[in-house]
Design an enzyme around this catalytic site. Structure first.
Site, PDB file in Angstrom:
ATOM      1  N   ARG A  91       0.625  -1.035  -0.074  1.00  0.00           N
ATOM      2  CA  ARG A  91       0.214   0.027   0.390  1.00  0.00           C
ATOM      3  C   ARG A  91       1.444   1.573  -0.377  1.00  0.00           C
ATOM      4  O   ARG A  91       1.562   1.346   0.938  1.00  0.00           O
ATOM      5  CB  ARG A  91      -1.021  -0.438   1.634  1.00  0.00           C
ATOM      6  CG  ARG A  91      -1.318   1.467   1.611  1.00  0.00           C
ATOM      7  CD  ARG A  91      -1.330   1.600   3.326  1.00  0.00           C
ATOM      8  NE  ARG A  91      -2.048   3.096   2.989  1.00  0.00           N
ATOM      9  CZ  ARG A  91      -1.880   3.216   4.337  1.00  0.00           C
ATOM     10  NH1 ARG A  91      -1.352   2.780   5.466  1.00  0.00           N
ATOM     11  NH2 ARG A  91      -2.303   4.941   4.461  1.00  0.00           N
ATOM     12  N   HIS A 135      -2.304  10.509   1.231  1.00  0.00           N
ATOM     13  CA  HIS A 135      -1.794  10.473   2.594  1.00  0.00           C
ATOM     14  C   HIS A 135      -1.194  11.920   2.967  1.00  0.00           C
ATOM     15  O   HIS A 135       0.623  12.162   2.999  1.00  0.00           O
ATOM     16  CB  HIS A 135      -0.641   9.038   2.339  1.00  0.00           C
ATOM     17  CG  HIS A 135      -0.481   8.345   4.057  1.00  0.00           C
ATOM     18  ND1 HIS A 135      -0.359   7.566   3.718  1.00  0.00           N
ATOM     19  CD2 HIS A 135       0.226   9.321   5.363  1.00  0.00           C
ATOM     20  CE1 HIS A 135       0.313   7.216   5.438  1.00  0.00           C
ATOM     21  NE2 HIS A 135       0.576   8.308   5.921  1.00  0.00           N
ATOM     22  N   GLU A 180      -6.199   8.159   7.070  1.00  0.00           N
ATOM     23  CA  GLU A 180      -6.404   8.689   8.929  1.00  0.00           C
ATOM     24  C   GLU A 180      -6.771  10.475   8.126  1.00  0.00           C
ATOM     25  O   GLU A 180      -6.656  11.087   9.159  1.00  0.00           O
ATOM     26  CB  GLU A 180      -5.474   8.928   9.607  1.00  0.00           C
ATOM     27  CG  GLU A 180      -4.562   7.696   9.896  1.00  0.00           C
ATOM     28  CD  GLU A 180      -3.455   7.553  10.556  1.00  0.00           C
ATOM     29  OE1 GLU A 180      -2.821   8.467  11.259  1.00  0.00           O
ATOM     30  OE2 GLU A 180      -2.922   6.137  11.025  1.00  0.00           O
ATOM     31  N   ASN A 300      -5.776   1.210  10.911  1.00  0.00           N
ATOM     32  CA  ASN A 300      -5.205   1.591  11.698  1.00  0.00           C
ATOM     33  C   ASN A 300      -4.640   1.589  12.868  1.00  0.00           C
ATOM     34  O   ASN A 300      -5.547   2.627  13.095  1.00  0.00           O
ATOM     35  CB  ASN A 300      -3.994   2.990  11.074  1.00  0.00           C
ATOM     36  CG  ASN A 300      -4.000   3.683   9.324  1.00  0.00           C
ATOM     37  OD1 ASN A 300      -3.930   2.639   8.878  1.00  0.00           O
ATOM     38  ND2 ASN A 300      -3.373   4.627   8.688  1.00  0.00           N
ATOM     39  N   TYR A 302      -2.654   1.278  16.675  1.00  0.00           N
ATOM     40  CA  TYR A 302      -1.590   1.261  17.441  1.00  0.00           C
ATOM     41  C   TYR A 302      -1.431   1.221  18.189  1.00  0.00           C
ATOM     42  O   TYR A 302      -0.616   0.534  19.494  1.00  0.00           O
ATOM     43  CB  TYR A 302      -0.435   2.634  16.947  1.00  0.00           C
ATOM     44  CG  TYR A 302      -0.106   2.882  15.434  1.00  0.00           C
ATOM     45  CD1 TYR A 302       1.328   2.101  15.302  1.00  0.00           C
ATOM     46  CD2 TYR A 302      -0.994   3.533  14.067  1.00  0.00           C
ATOM     47  CE1 TYR A 302       1.774   2.514  13.482  1.00  0.00           C
ATOM     48  CE2 TYR A 302      -0.107   3.776  12.992  1.00  0.00           C
ATOM     49  CZ  TYR A 302       0.752   3.258  12.977  1.00  0.00           C
ATOM     50  OH  TYR A 302       1.632   2.900  11.062  1.00  0.00           O
ATOM     51  N   GLU A 359      -1.615  -0.694   9.057  1.00  0.00           N
ATOM     52  CA  GLU A 359      -0.722   0.142   9.361  1.00  0.00           C
ATOM     53  C   GLU A 359      -0.622  -0.877  10.971  1.00  0.00           C
ATOM     54  O   GLU A 359      -1.760  -0.696  11.724  1.00  0.00           O
ATOM     55  CB  GLU A 359      -0.794   1.714   9.548  1.00  0.00           C
ATOM     56  CG  GLU A 359      -0.659   2.328   8.601  1.00  0.00           C
ATOM     57  CD  GLU A 359       0.070   3.885   8.023  1.00  0.00           C
ATOM     58  OE1 GLU A 359       0.237   4.192   9.631  1.00  0.00           O
ATOM     59  OE2 GLU A 359      -0.232   4.865   7.840  1.00  0.00           O
TER      60      GLU A 359
HETATM   61  C1  FCB Z   1       0.222   7.372  11.084  1.00  0.00           C
HETATM   62  C2  FCB Z   1       0.267   7.242   9.862  1.00  0.00           C
HETATM   63  C3  FCB Z   1       1.346   7.164   9.012  1.00  0.00           C
HETATM   64  C4  FCB Z   1       3.064   7.326   9.811  1.00  0.00           C
HETATM   65  C5  FCB Z   1       2.466   6.538  11.642  1.00  0.00           C
HETATM   66  C6  FCB Z   1       3.773   6.260  12.316  1.00  0.00           C
HETATM   67  O1  FCB Z   1      -0.626   7.987  11.910  1.00  0.00           O
HETATM   68  O2  FCB Z   1      -0.989   7.186   9.127  1.00  0.00           O
HETATM   69  O3  FCB Z   1       2.215   7.855   8.354  1.00  0.00           O
HETATM   70  O4  FCB Z   1       3.324   8.295  10.712  1.00  0.00           O
HETATM   71  O5  FCB Z   1       1.559   6.877  11.942  1.00  0.00           O
END
Ligand code: FCB
Length: 457
Positions: A91, A135, A180, A300, A302, A359
Site C-alpha cells: 500500500r 496521505h 487517517e 490503522n 497502534y 497500519e
Molecule cells: C500514522 C500515519 C503514518 C505514520 C504512522 C507512524 O498515523 O498514518 O503516516 O506516520 O502513523
C-alpha cells in the site's frame, strides 16, 4: 469487487484452528511524502508539507521530505525488498501535487508516469498495488484557496480520483480514499502540529465535513473502474481517561478521533457530541453524499490514546500520559495488544465490513547497525508478534479481518518528528540511502511464509 462481511465466526473460509486463512493478505505500507523525496523533480508541485517543513520550529531537527528515502529514484530496489519480504500486497499513496501540480487543471504526465512504473514493477514482482489517494500532501495551490476548509475541495478531490481511476484502473483494483482523515484534520486544523498548522475550531469542523464529502465524491468517481474495491483508512484507537476525572474528555476525543469521520462515511450520521457543532456546515443531502457504499474498512491501529481534560487546549482535551505500568515503544506509545483485539471486534460489530489492517508497527529511536552490520530490533519483533497474536484472537472471536499491512516497509520521514523515529522493517542510512533489512524484516518474512502455507506462525 464487492466483499460482504462474514459475521458468522469460525467458518471464515480456509482458516485452520489457530492459523490465519490461506487467502489472508500480508502487506507493507508507506506514503508518498514520507519516502519519495524528489520534491521538485519532473514538475511536481509543492504540497502543504513542503511549506510546513520550511516554517521554523515545526519539524524536529528542521528535517524535510525533500529527499526522504529517494524512493522516487530507488523504487526498483524497494520493490525488490518487498519481493524478498514475501508480501502479497503493497500500500502506497499517490502524491496529489506530483500528478496535478496545482491540485486541479492540467495533469503532469511525468508524475503520472512515475506511478505507472511503480505499479508495473509491483505487478511484475507478483505484489498487488493498493493505492491510497491521500496521505496528507495536499497541493499547496489548493491550500492557498482554503484547502479542506473550502467546500469546493471535495469536487477537486473527486476530479483527482477520477484521473487516478482512469489512468491506473486497468492494473489497480484496490483504492483507498483517505489515510487517517480524523488525524490529519485534528492535528492540522485544531492542534497545529501538522500541516497546514492551523488551530481554529471552525476551520477544523469544516475540514472534517469537507473531507467527508470528498470521500463520498471520490468513491463515486472510482466506481467508474469496473473492478474497483474501495475503502477508507481510519485510525481507530480507544480513547481512555488518563485519570478518573477525565472521563468526559475521553468521550469527547473519541467522538472526534473515531466517530466524526467513520460514522458519517458508514452510518450516515455524526456522533451526537459532534453533530450540533458540524450542523451549520451541513447542507441538505450531504449525509447521503458522504455515505456511499464501500467494500472494506481500512484500520490503522497502534495503541490506545490516554486523554485528559485541558481547558486551555483547542478542544478542551489533550493527550497522555499513559499509566506507568504500561510498557511503551521507543517513541513512547503504549503497548497494549489487547486494545487492538478489542478495537478489531468493536470495528467489526459497528461497521460490519471486512477489515484490512492497513497500519500497525513499532517506532524506535535506537535502531543501530551492530558490528556485524545487523540491526537487532528485538522490541519490534515482540510488538509485531503480540499484535498479530491479538489480531488472530480477534478473528477467532469473530472479527472479519482479511489482511494486515505493517507500517512500514522503510524507515522514513515521521512528520513533525522528522527522521528520528524509525518504523521500518528496513533500515535506511539517510546519508548514503543504503537499505539494510532489520531482524524484524526476516521475522516478518518467515511469519508471512508460514501463514501462507496455512501453518500457525
Ligand atoms: C500514522 C500515519 C503514518 C505514520 C504512522 C507512524 O498515523 O498514518 O503516516 O506516520 O502513523
Amino acid at each position: 469487487m464487492t466483499e460482504t462481511s462474514n459475521n458468522s465466526d469460525a467458518d471464515h473460509a480456509g482458516r485452520g484452528d489457530d492459523g490465519f486463512p490461506k487467502e489472508f493478505i500480508w502487506g507493507a505500507s508507506t506514503s508518498s511524502y514520507q519516502i519519495e523525496g524528489a520534491a521538485r523533480a519532473d514538475g511536481r508541485g509543492p504540497s502543504i508539507w513542503d511549506t510546513f517543513c520550511r516554517q521554523k520550529g515545526k519539524i524536529a531537527n528542521g528535517d524535510t521530505g525533500d529527499t526522504a528515502c529517494d524512493h522516487y529514484h530507488r523504487y526498483p530496489e524497494d520493490v525488490g525488498l518487498m519481493r524478498d519480504l514475501g508480501v502479497q500486497a503493497y500500500r502506497f499513496s499517490v502524491a496529489w501535487p506530483r500528478v496535478l501540480p496545482h491540485g486541479r487543471g492540467v495533469a503532469n504526465e511525468a508524475g503520472l508516469a512515475f506511478y505507472d512504473r511503480l505499479i508495473d514493477e509491483l505487478i511484475a514482482a507478483g505484489i498487488e498495488p493498493w493505492l491510497c489517494l491521500y496521505h496528507w500532501d495536499l497541493p499547496q495551490s489548493l491550500d492557498d484557496i482554503g484547502g479542506w476548509t473550502n467546500r469546493d475541495c471535495a469536487g477537486w478531490f473527486a476530479d483527482y480520483a477520477a484521473l487516478i481511476g482512469r489512468r491506473y484502473g486497468d492494473r489497480v483494483k484496490r483504492f483507498a480514499t483517505f489515510n487517517e482523515p480524523s488525524l490529519f484534520t485534528l492535528f492540522g486544523y485544531a492542534f497545529a502540529w501538522h500541516a497546514p498548522g492551523l488551530s481554529d475550531r471552525a476551520d477544523y469542523l469544516q475540514a472534517i465535513h469537507h473531507v467527508n464529502l470528498a470521500h463520498g465524491a471520490a468513491v463515486d468517481a472510482l466506481r467508474t473502474v469496473p473492478s474497483a474495491s474501495i475503502g477508507g483508512i481510519h485510525n481507530w484507537q480507544p480513547c481512555v481517561a488518563a485519570t478518573p476525572a477525565d472521563g468526559a474528555a475521553a468521550e469527547q476525543l473519541a467522538a472526534y478521533w473515531n466517530g466524526a469521520i467513520a460514522d458519517p462515511q458508514h452510518l450516515a450520521c455524526y456522533p451526537p457530541l459532534v453533530e450540533p457543532l458540524i450542523d451549520p456546515y451541513v447542507r441538505a443531502g450531504d449525509l447521503a453524499r458522504i455515505c456511499r457504499p464501500v467494500d472494506w474498512f481500512g484500520l490503522n491501529h497502534y495503541s490506545p490514546i490516554y486523554t485528559k481534560a485541558d481547558p486551555a487546549a483547542a478542544l478542551g482535551v489533550a493527550l497522555g500520559p499513559s499509566p506507568a505500568h504500561v510498557p511503551r515503544t521507543g517513541v513512547g506509545w503504549p503497548i497494549e495488544p489487547q486494545a487492538f483485539r478489542e478495537t478489531l471486534q468493536t470495528v467489526h460489530r459497528r461497521y460490519r465490513l471486512p477489515i484490512y489492517v492497513m497500519e500497525n508497527g513499532f517506532g524506535s529511536t535506537d535502531d543501530r547497525l551492530d558490528d556485524a552490520g545487523r540491526i537487532a530490533d528485538r522490541h519490534r519483533i515482540d510488538y509485531l508478534k503480540s499484535y498479530t497474536d491479538a489480531m488472530r484472537a480477534a478473528m477467532a472471536a469473530g472479527a472479519d479481518v482479511r489482511g494486515y499491512f505493517v507500517w512500514s516497509l522503510l524507515d522514513n520521514f515521521e512528520w513533525n518528528s522528522g527522521y528520528g523515529p524509525r518504523f521500518g522493517l528496513v533500515y535506511v542510512d539517510y546519508a548514503t540511502q543504503r537499505r539494510v533489512p532489520k531482524a524484524s524484516f526476516h521475522w516478518y518474512a518467515r511469519m508471512v511464509q508460514e501463514a501462507r502455507r496455512g501453518r500457525s506462525p
